[in-house]
Design an enzyme around this catalytic site. Structure first.
Site, PDB file in Angstrom:
ATOM      1  N   THR A 155      46.527  43.322  43.880  1.00 45.24           N
ATOM      2  CA  THR A 155      45.360  43.642  44.726  1.00 45.24           C
ATOM      3  C   THR A 155      45.117  42.477  45.687  1.00 45.24           C
ATOM      4  O   THR A 155      45.627  42.495  46.801  1.00 45.24           O
ATOM      5  CB  THR A 155      44.096  43.942  43.892  1.00 45.24           C
ATOM      6  OG1 THR A 155      43.858  42.867  42.993  1.00 45.24           O
ATOM      7  CG2 THR A 155      44.268  45.241  43.111  1.00 45.24           C
ATOM      8  N   LYS A 181      49.897  40.308  37.824  1.00 44.57           N
ATOM      9  CA  LYS A 181      49.039  40.239  39.003  1.00 44.57           C
ATOM     10  C   LYS A 181      47.776  39.499  38.602  1.00 44.57           C
ATOM     11  O   LYS A 181      47.347  39.516  37.446  1.00 44.57           O
ATOM     12  CB  LYS A 181      48.724  41.631  39.543  1.00 44.57           C
ATOM     13  CG  LYS A 181      47.874  42.524  38.680  1.00 44.57           C
ATOM     14  CD  LYS A 181      46.386  42.394  38.846  1.00 44.57           C
ATOM     15  CE  LYS A 181      45.972  42.598  40.272  1.00 44.57           C
ATOM     16  NZ  LYS A 181      44.476  42.379  40.375  1.00 44.57           N
ATOM     17  N   THR A 192      44.138  36.079  32.994  1.00 45.50           N
ATOM     18  CA  THR A 192      44.900  36.918  33.911  1.00 45.50           C
ATOM     19  C   THR A 192      44.294  38.302  33.979  1.00 45.50           C
ATOM     20  O   THR A 192      43.494  38.700  33.149  1.00 45.50           O
ATOM     21  CB  THR A 192      46.390  37.068  33.595  1.00 45.50           C
ATOM     22  OG1 THR A 192      47.014  37.585  34.758  1.00 45.50           O
ATOM     23  CG2 THR A 192      46.657  38.025  32.459  1.00 45.50           C
ATOM     24  N   GLU A 279      42.659  32.159  44.020  1.00 44.53           N
ATOM     25  CA  GLU A 279      42.031  32.428  45.319  1.00 44.53           C
ATOM     26  C   GLU A 279      41.677  31.127  46.032  1.00 44.53           C
ATOM     27  O   GLU A 279      40.914  30.315  45.524  1.00 44.53           O
ATOM     28  CB  GLU A 279      40.815  33.329  45.133  1.00 44.53           C
ATOM     29  CG  GLU A 279      41.245  34.753  44.793  1.00 44.53           C
ATOM     30  CD  GLU A 279      40.104  35.688  44.447  1.00 44.53           C
ATOM     31  OE1 GLU A 279      40.329  36.900  44.505  1.00 44.53           O
ATOM     32  OE2 GLU A 279      39.024  35.209  44.111  1.00 44.53           O
ATOM     33  N   ASN A 402      35.781  35.606  48.625  1.00 45.13           N
ATOM     34  CA  ASN A 402      34.858  36.265  47.701  1.00 45.13           C
ATOM     35  C   ASN A 402      33.483  36.574  48.257  1.00 45.13           C
ATOM     36  O   ASN A 402      32.730  37.315  47.636  1.00 45.13           O
ATOM     37  CB  ASN A 402      34.718  35.443  46.424  1.00 45.13           C
ATOM     38  CG  ASN A 402      35.957  35.603  45.580  1.00 45.13           C
ATOM     39  OD1 ASN A 402      36.300  36.716  45.185  1.00 45.13           O
ATOM     40  ND2 ASN A 402      36.656  34.506  45.356  1.00 45.13           N
ATOM     41  N   SER A 407      33.612  44.751  50.829  1.00 45.44           N
ATOM     42  CA  SER A 407      33.370  45.496  52.076  1.00 45.44           C
ATOM     43  C   SER A 407      34.680  45.881  52.761  1.00 45.44           C
ATOM     44  O   SER A 407      35.696  45.262  52.543  1.00 45.44           O
ATOM     45  CB  SER A 407      32.522  44.655  53.003  1.00 45.44           C
ATOM     46  OG  SER A 407      31.382  44.200  52.294  1.00 45.44           O
TER      47      SER A 407
END
Lengths: 407, 407
Positions: A155, A181, A192, A279, A402, A407
């Site tokens: 994702t 992932k 994870t 991230e 984040n 949106s």
């Protein structure tokens, strides 16, 4: 899609696993032009083990896996990307049951032989019609590659993450392939989001579970990106019994040690890949704690350091602010004595005996912090407990990703 | 100095407190052109109580306060800004003892009547010569204002934070003034960095301690900016016995309830001011948890939400991503049942019974999230436990402030 992580590594060459076939399809869970449903089929005789999130609010997929894992056999795995189906009440449960039934009818097995995972936004029921159409398309699709499967389960991941290894068991070479992932909402107590390990070895499910628990405790449970634990975390291991050796039933069996070592290695490599895709990550950080009163205490202290926003921002800024390590040790709530504490960055001791080392020279530390791979060492000086945990730094990238994800 | 927080409030008019005199001076702990040493003198008969960090690596100042607080009397308070003196071994301890001795000699009291705090970078011993010169200057200085004292105890604070209130005790009006500093490294298990409350009331030290513990449990221990707990957190309350009422010795005494209410109120207002100056904060967030199995369980769940980077970044992005609230409840480790959980933003229920409410309209939630004051309500549906905690959002400002703080 964010830019590719600066810590990304190339996708490896992965061998096929006898007894495993992969397909991908477009279920169109979101308005995107990509495959988002992965179907992995297993030959009869495949055993399965798994570990799932410790969240008190798990997804219905996690509940389904927990219910069928004790049966120990698997014929299929379905992974949906773009919608986690978590916190969706009875409609979410119905979607999982419909998926299992559709696959079971398609390949001729029991619904309880079908493992299901979903990942994506929380709170939106997975649309059953899209799932069923996607499954039908996957059942009719030609075989897909490991790379396609890995890309399809992703994702917010910025690069596809997989690893392979092998071991000698009963005179035969067995092969392991793992795909994973995960990038945010990554924290211990499983850790994870979704990881899958496939092997042609023959292993009784009870032993496979024990081995996976052992491997998980040193890998997925020792990484953190943001201290946030997903509702959907799942790692599953499938063994297809195609390698031709006598099935392993006990850790005492010949070759079980070798398989455990290979399984632990692949789990650790997959876990590190998740951290490398953390991230906003710009640094890969290893925190090694020793001298604690127990291994568990060492892990708690390591995670307190690895989850500290002030430690993570200091490393993002390449700032040798070791006082923040002291702070994070102090807040962990575990036994610690300030005046026995020693801290190093890389190979350079910066503090010991409760204060900065005499003649501390910051230059080698500053040089170490400019690199991509950062080591923090903490010795509590109290006992034999030790643990290593891994994390990434906290950067503007994490905020950007984040503050406007949904949106 | 960062820009002033968008959540800043004006500095209030603060009354004098009989028996308290304030002075500030330049100790020059850093190369800056500002006062950085605050000296507060108390008349004889002043009682004191305090709460300090639960960090296992506290500063020598915290250890000093813990040692002298049981004596219950105070004649002076010294606050050093720019250097926390934490993790500096025996040199740090020597600095604190030298400060207490210098002040005691200057005003004619015991060293144990001198409370000391320091705040700033960790790991650098406080220079004794600068401290002593600063104390001498402060002893000779004219009285300073509350505003000057509040500015002088600050470090990364972007605005000075103080509050006052009053209560009727034994027919007399007693006055309370509190000043506080803190912006980052703010987490529960004490919370805030340094806060001081001054009153002309007459209160036996044991009762003052009990009242401060009660107030702390609902205020400073219920805020978090970043989940990081300082090595130096200290809140002290001083009562000068000048208001002319009979001393309070028991919570049953006439007026004790009124004083407790005033003390709790001023602590809560000071705690909220720290959140309003949270590093990088753009939103003030209240998390109200009810229906938990106990108050303590509710507080743990509230803090799990308030410390979640994903919740805090979603609110920074004004994104009604309530699935992250579910995630944070699930990871807290406290009793929770997904299918009883209800969540609201402001006055709008978004989820109940384990899924989104029927016909959920995001418009009023989106409007609420555009404001500066955000309310999150969680009902676990399990029991009577409740707690309210406060935090701020996580923005690019936090990263900017902390990726290069020390340099």
């Amino acid at each position: 899609m964010s830019d590719i992580s600066p810590l990304a590594t190339p996708f490896p060459d992965l061998p096929p696993i006898a007894g495993v076939s992969v397909a991908v399809a477009r279920a169109r869970y979101k308005a995107w032009d990509r495959c988002d449903l992965t179907l992995v089929r297993f030959d009869e005789g495949t055993t399965v083990a798994g570990v799932t999130t410790k969240s008190k609010c798990p997804s219905p997929e996690v509940e389904w896996c927990r219910a069928v894992l004790p049966l120990g056999s698997a014929r299929a795995l379905v992974v949906n990307a773009g919608n986690s189906n978590a916190f969706t009440g009875s409609r979410g449960r119905a979607a999982v049951e419909a998926i299992a039934a559709r696959v079971a009818a398609g390949i001729g097995c029991l619904p309880s032989d079908v493992l299901v995972s979903s990942t994506g936004v929380i709170g939106v029921p997975l649309p059953i019609d899209k799932a069923e159409a996607g499954i039908d398309a996957a059942l009719a699709a030609p075989p897909a590659s490991w790379l396609q499967a890995t890309e399809t389960i992703g994702t917010t991941d910025t690069f596809p993450k997989a690893a392979s290894t092998s071991a000698i068991v009963g005179g035969r070479t067995v092969t392991l392939v793992g795909i994973i992932k995960g990038s945010g909402m990554i924290a211990p107590d499983m850790a994870t989001m979704l990881g899958y390990i496939f092997t042609d070895a023959a292993i009784e499910p009870g032993l496979l579970q024990r081995m996976l628990d052992e491997a998980n405790g040193q890998s997925f449970s020792c990484i953190t990106v943001d201290g946030d634990t997903s509702t959907s975390d799942t790692v599953l291991a499938f063994a297809t019994n195609k390698a031709g050796h006598a099935p392993l039933a006990s850790i005492e069996d010949d070759g079980a040690d070798a398989f455990q070592a290979a399984l632990s290695e692949i789990c650790l490599r997959l876990a590190h890949l998740v951290v490398r895709d953390g991230e906003g990550a710009s640094k890969f950080i290893e925190v090694a704690v020793e001298g604690a009163v127990s291994d568990e205490s060492a892990r708690t202290i390591g995670l307190s350091i690895a989850n500290s926003p002030l430690v993570k921002t200091a490393i993002a800024g390449e700032d040798a602010n070791w006082g923040r390590i002291v702070m994070a040790v102090g807040k962990a709530g575990e036994p610690a004595e300030r005046d026995r504490l020693a801290i190093r960055f890389g190979a350079t001791q910066v503090a010991s005996g409760g204060l900065a080392v005499e003649g501390y020279d910051e230059a080698p530390v500053a040089a170490h912090l400019k690199g991509q791979d950062i080591e923090i060492g903490v010795d509590l000086g109290l006992g034999e407990g030790r643990a290593t945990v891994w994390t990434c730094d906290l950067t503007h990238g994490y905020i950007s990703i984040n503050a406007d994800y949904r949106s």
